[in-house]
Design a protein around this motif. Structure first.
Motif, PDB file in Angstrom:
ATOM      1  N   GLU A   5       1.235  -1.298  -0.030  1.00 12.53           N
ATOM      2  CA  GLU A   5      -0.074   0.096  -0.217  1.00 12.53           C
ATOM      3  C   GLU A   5       0.592   1.723  -0.366  1.00 12.53           C
ATOM      4  O   GLU A   5       2.214   1.310   0.806  1.00 12.53           O
ATOM      5  N   MET A  65      -9.110   2.025  -6.615  1.00 14.23           N
ATOM      6  CA  MET A  65      -8.837   0.363  -5.821  1.00 14.23           C
ATOM      7  C   MET A  65      -8.280  -0.176  -6.759  1.00 14.23           C
ATOM      8  O   MET A  65      -7.231  -0.913  -6.437  1.00 14.23           O
ATOM      9  N   TYR A 118      -4.304   0.921  -6.450  1.00 15.83           N
ATOM     10  CA  TYR A 118      -4.010   1.501  -4.915  1.00 15.83           C
ATOM     11  C   TYR A 118      -4.445  -0.074  -4.339  1.00 15.83           C
ATOM     12  O   TYR A 118      -4.855  -0.249  -4.312  1.00 15.83           O
ATOM     13  N   SER A 154      -4.170  -3.704  -1.719  1.00 22.12           N
ATOM     14  CA  SER A 154      -4.058  -3.760  -1.303  1.00 22.12           C
ATOM     15  C   SER A 154      -4.375  -5.476  -0.964  1.00 22.12           C
ATOM     16  O   SER A 154      -4.806  -5.996  -2.369  1.00 22.12           O
ATOM     17  N   LEU A 155      -4.279  -5.842   0.138  1.00 16.50           N
ATOM     18  CA  LEU A 155      -4.472  -7.752   0.180  1.00 16.50           C
ATOM     19  C   LEU A 155      -5.866  -7.649  -0.270  1.00 16.50           C
ATOM     20  O   LEU A 155      -6.880  -7.153   0.396  1.00 16.50           O
ATOM     21  N   THR A 156      -5.664  -8.416  -1.640  1.00 14.46           N
ATOM     22  CA  THR A 156      -7.353  -9.330  -1.343  1.00 14.46           C
ATOM     23  C   THR A 156      -7.047 -10.911  -0.588  1.00 14.46           C
ATOM     24  O   THR A 156      -6.017 -11.112  -0.181  1.00 14.46           O
TER      25      THR A 156
END
Lengths: 778, 159
Positions: A656, A670, A673, A675-677
């Protein structure tokens, strides 16, 4: 305990799984207008002229306003009231709002915004800490602070640094950089205002209705008694909704101007500009240690990239230096911090507020010291741990402290010392501490930090408290505390929370304060109500109050309802009130308001990962997280906070970043940027340690923020364990791992990270005697 | 502004006809025209999964669907999951019990995506759950509790 500590479902959860919870953007009022903001396309510019006439000509537009309509400045901290709801002199970042339109539908409002003419005189933007420290090309971003674009500086020295460093057998210096990142709440900010009978009501997805109440009242020129803020059920905050925001002010103004309700919901792109996220921080640390690793002195310097406005930045600056001593006994400690203004979206508080950055630096720095000394990094930490019931060199009062136990538990569970030592596999360990609520309010006063009122009548028990449930489960905590004392179930308690018009003040969902403070306020009110009911029941039963048992819906031999009726027959209307204010905890120096807390939580993490030396890709296999919770009011919610904190920590460690190309946000979506899925998230083993804090409600401490903190350094430490290189900068993306490996191959220092720390004109250090010296002097 | 059109489809078993614009999305129609605000929006660009609904049983992002794409289709939203006010869908029960809900904003999308998974694969592995739900972002839970909830619901639904 009947309900405290039981794995009960949250009191508001059924509405959330059926889709009936009404978040701010789900609210519709009759004859409601929709608002859109026009935002600056320039990072830095003077506003020469704003002309809204074109917008007003669009059919369906009801009103258009500019900065001239909202001239009063505001800001979360009383010392930095530096924002206009709509800027009328200068714009300071791409996305700074300059005008707003209210129309019968959102599309029309957006279209009308395009018809607004704004004439800018573009100025030279400031985009980095280094640039902000040098003489500006154009005028400084703000008319306060300085020199150059420095916003705030702090310099504090506790104890005898010189003698501390002189006693050291080994001294080490390191430089680290922590990139900024953002909260990325699933719910985009949304607010609706209505102005009826001279009273303004604002429904907003805010974490801090009380502070919004203050700000709206100031900007609208209305007494606080004419303003009501309702914090709607919240779709994710993490600190991102703790400032008063432009769109909140604008809908209030437009509701007053048009006489109609007005709603504004930000787009995802706008949420990235609203930001108030993690500050990018450059850090320098120098520590002296004895041969056995015992710290003799530490000097810590930070430089924060604050973005365009003050926000919580003054507090953030102090937080980058405040909590190093909450985990380690540092006999002499010097801290210098500086926050600069840049032409980027304003930074503010995100989960861990100002402490994940220094925690990352400090923990890696200790790892390196352990390596220098040929010692086990866990043992080096143990030798420096603070002890329960002590006061730190910077005057933090430590009470319950489970550092030893969380360390033992997490080391044992993970098998850290028995780990496979093969190239590409590693484990890392780190600890951290966080506040159970800020010991001082934002506006210094002697008022309670949290208040709770209980009403008892034929409709049962209603708890009124300003505390704001942002998904962490604070409503459930209040209901559980009240139910425990009254012998009921949490689901029996009706709740009115997060509403400044109906419920008494709670300062908000920030600084991990709600369970501790609102929990204590609810406990105070509930014990008063319980005493009253017990007394009535005892009289009816002809026994002493001490003989009356409360539980399972009964007060002694009587049912709860019977007792309630007897109580009303005797006393009439029944309500009790409770409040909580922390003890006076500030030390005797300027800047001591940041850091004190009535109790500190402790977290320890071990991260197990594989790191590929060819690709630089890091795969986290498992995280063990032991947390000193004091006591779990609701273990399901506590575990959820731990897992969520680990998740967010991994995101900050690995991917991030709120990064900019010049002054333009690189990834305001989104998808971009990262982020963990689901597929990126490793298994988490949560270990809860209960130390029963003497002042927490039933012994409880915080869990919302602490568990994130040790995860980030533990990842970096595990990468070093796997590949023998240090990545002293987050996020640790594959390119950084590869660059560190390249450096190692070339025979350079095996690391990636900042090379130096800039010269900053910090002021003269305020010299503060540590508590034991000060006490002797008295 | 474009001319209005009429679109007809079934939502949660009820036949609906809506006067809308051809460029309005199913998300907007559900939330703004039909008052079904249980379906959430997190980006309106097909990036976050919050607005997932079932279209003929398949999870789809309602923010990317235009009226002509849903004409005549059967749509299930979170409001259509529970059998009655008291009787929740086993997935909803499991989410409640396990604590798979914090802020709850991603929950409707998670529930519907998970329902489609279990309808097709009644006993998914953890990996299969993760893959099926990987298009749904959650910022609160770290996904762990959601996985536990889907596993619990799967076990119960099999019995």
């Amino acid at each position: 305990m009947r309900v405290v500590g039981k794995p009960l479902p949250k009191v508001d959860v059924r509405a959330k799984v059926t889709g009936s919870t009404l978040y701010a953007d789900d609210l519709v009022l009759p004859d409601m207008l929709f608002c859109k903001l026009l935002r600056s396309p320039h990072p830095y510019a003077r506003i020469k002229r704003v002309d809204v006439r074109g917008a007003l000509e669009v059919e369906g537009v009801v009103a258009a306003i500019t900065g001239d309509d909202l001239p009063i400045k505001y800001g979360i901290l009383p010392v930095t009231q530096d924002e206009h709801a709509l800027e009328n002199e200068k714009v300071r970042y791409v996305g700074d709002p300059v005008a707003a339109v209210a129309a019968y539908d959102e599309e029309t409002a957006a279209l009308a915004c395009e018809r607004i003419v704004v004439e800018y005189e573009v100025l030279h933007p400031v985009t980095s800490i280094e640039e902000a420290l040098s003489e500006p090309v154009d005028e400084p971003i703000h008319d306060y602070g300085g020199p150059a674009n420095i916003h705030k500086m702090a310099a504090l020295a506790f104890g005898d640094l010189e003698s501390g460093f002189a006693q050291a057998d080994h001294i080490r210096e390191d430089v680290f950089f922590y990139e900024g990142n953002t909260h990325l709440p699933m719910e985009e900010h949304s607010a609706i205002a209505s102005y009826v009978d001279g009273k303004l009501t604002l429904w907003s997805s805010t974490q801090t209705p009380h502070y919004v109440h203050r700000a709206v009242s100031k900007v609208m020129g209305l007494p606080m008694s004419a303003v009501r803020i309702v914090a709607t059920p919240h779709g994710g905050g993490f600190g991102g909704k703790t400032d008063p925001f432009s769109h909140e002010m604008v809908v209030c103004k437009l509701a007053m101007v048009t006489g109609k309700p007005v709603k504004c919901t930000l787009t995802r792109e706008e949420v990235f500009y609203a930001h108030r996220g993690r500050h990018p921080v450059l850090m320098w640390v120098r520590t002296g240690v004895k041969r056995d690793g015992k710290i003799t002195a530490m000097h810590f310097k930070t430089a924060l990239d604050g973005g365009a406005y003050g926000s919580y930045g003054v507090a953030t600056t102090f937080y980058t230096g405040a909590l190093q001593t909450a985990t380690y006994d540092i006999p002499a400690y010097r801290f210098e911090g500086a926050r600069v203004f840049t032409n980027k979206a304003p930074c503010g508080p995100k989960r861990g507020h100002g402490t994940p950055q220094p925690r990352f630096a400090l923990e890696l720095h200790l790892d390196k010291i352990a390596e220098d000394l040929g010692l086990d990094p866990v043992e080096v930490r143990r030798r420096n741990y603070v002890k329960p019931n002590t006061t730190t060199v910077n005057w933090l009062r430590i009470t319950s402290c489970g550092l030893e136990e969380i360390t033992n538990r997490v080391i044992q569970a993970s098998g850290y010392h028995r780990r496979r030592r093969v190239e590409g596999h590693g484990m890392g360990f780190a600890v951290a501490s966080y506040l159970s609520g800020a010991g001082l309010p934002i506006y210094w006063n002697k008022l309670p930090h949290s208040e709770c009122q209980l009403k008892l009548d034929r409709g049962g028990v209603t708890a009124y408290c300003g505390a704001t449930d942002i998904g962490q489960g604070s409503d459930t905590v209040i209901a559980t505390v009240v139910a425990e004392e009254l012998g009921l179930w949490p689901s029996d308690i009706r709740l009115v929370t997060g509403d400044t018009g109906l419920a008494p003040v709670d300062l908000g969902s920030y600084s991990s304060r709600v369970t501790f403070m609102a929990g204590n306020a609810a406990l105070d009110a509930a014990r008063k109500l319980r005493d009253l009911l017990v007394e009535v029941a005892a009289e009816s039963m002809g026994c002493s109050p001490g003989e009356v048992e409360v539980g399972d819906g009964k007060i002694g031999a009587l049912s709860f309802e019977e007792t309630a009726q007897l109580a009303q027959e005797r006393y009439g209307a029944i309500s009790t009130a409770g409040s909580y204010r922390p003890p006076d905890l500030a030390g005797p120096y300027k800047g001591s308001g940041v850091g004190p807390s009535p109790a500190y939580s402790y977290s320890a993490a071990v991260v197990d990962l594989d790191a590929d030396s060819k690709t630089g890709i890091v795969q986290v296999n498992k995280v063990w997280l032991a947390h000193d919770i004091g006591r779990s009011i609701n273990p399901i919610s506590v575990r959820g906070q731990v897992e969520g904190g680990v998740y967010m920590g991994l995101g900050e460690a690995l991917m991030e970043e709120q990064a900019y190309r010049k002054a333009l946000h690189k990834q305001p979506s989104m998808l971009d940027y990262k982020s963990l899925t689901f597929v990126d998230m490793p298994e988490v083993e949560t270990i809860l340690v209960e130390t029963n804090d003497p002042e927490g409600p039933y012994g409880a401490k915080e869990v919302g923020q602490g568990p994130l903190l040790p995860v980030v350094p533990a990842v970096a430490s595990a990468i070093h364990d796997a590949l023998g290189v240090w990545v002293d900068q987050v996020p640790i993306t594959p390119d950084k791992v590869l660059k560190a490996l390249d450096a190692k191959v070339k025979g350079e220092a095996p690391r990636f990270g900042p090379k130096s720390f800039p010269d900053i004109p910090y002021p003269q250090c305020i010299k503060v005697d540590p508590p034991h010296v000060a006490t002797q002097a008295v | 502004m474009s001319d209005s059109i009429v679109v007809g489809f079934t939502v949660n078993g009820r036949r609906r006809e809506v006067l809308t614009k051809p460029h309005h999305t199913l998300l907007e129609i559900l939330r703004e025209d039909l008052g079904l605000t249980g379906t959430k929006h997190g980006c309106e660009l097909g990036e976050c999964g919050a607005c997932t609904v079932l279209v003929d049983g398949i999870p789809q992002l309602s923010c990317l669907l235009l009226p002509h794409q849903v004409e005549g289709k059967e749509i299930t939203t979170v409001e259509g999951l529970a059998k009655s006010g008291d009787e929740l869908h086993p997935l909803q029960e499991a989410f409640v019990e396990v604590g798979a809900v914090q802020c709850g904003y991603c929950t409707p999308g998670m529930l519907l995506t998970a329902k489609a998974l279990l309808d097709e694969n009644p006993a998914p592995s953890r990996q299969e759950i993760a893959e099926a739900l990987s298009g749904n972002i959650c910022r609160c839970t770290g996904y762990e509790s959601i996985t536990r909830a889907v596993e619990l619901a799967a076990r119960r639904m099999e019995v």
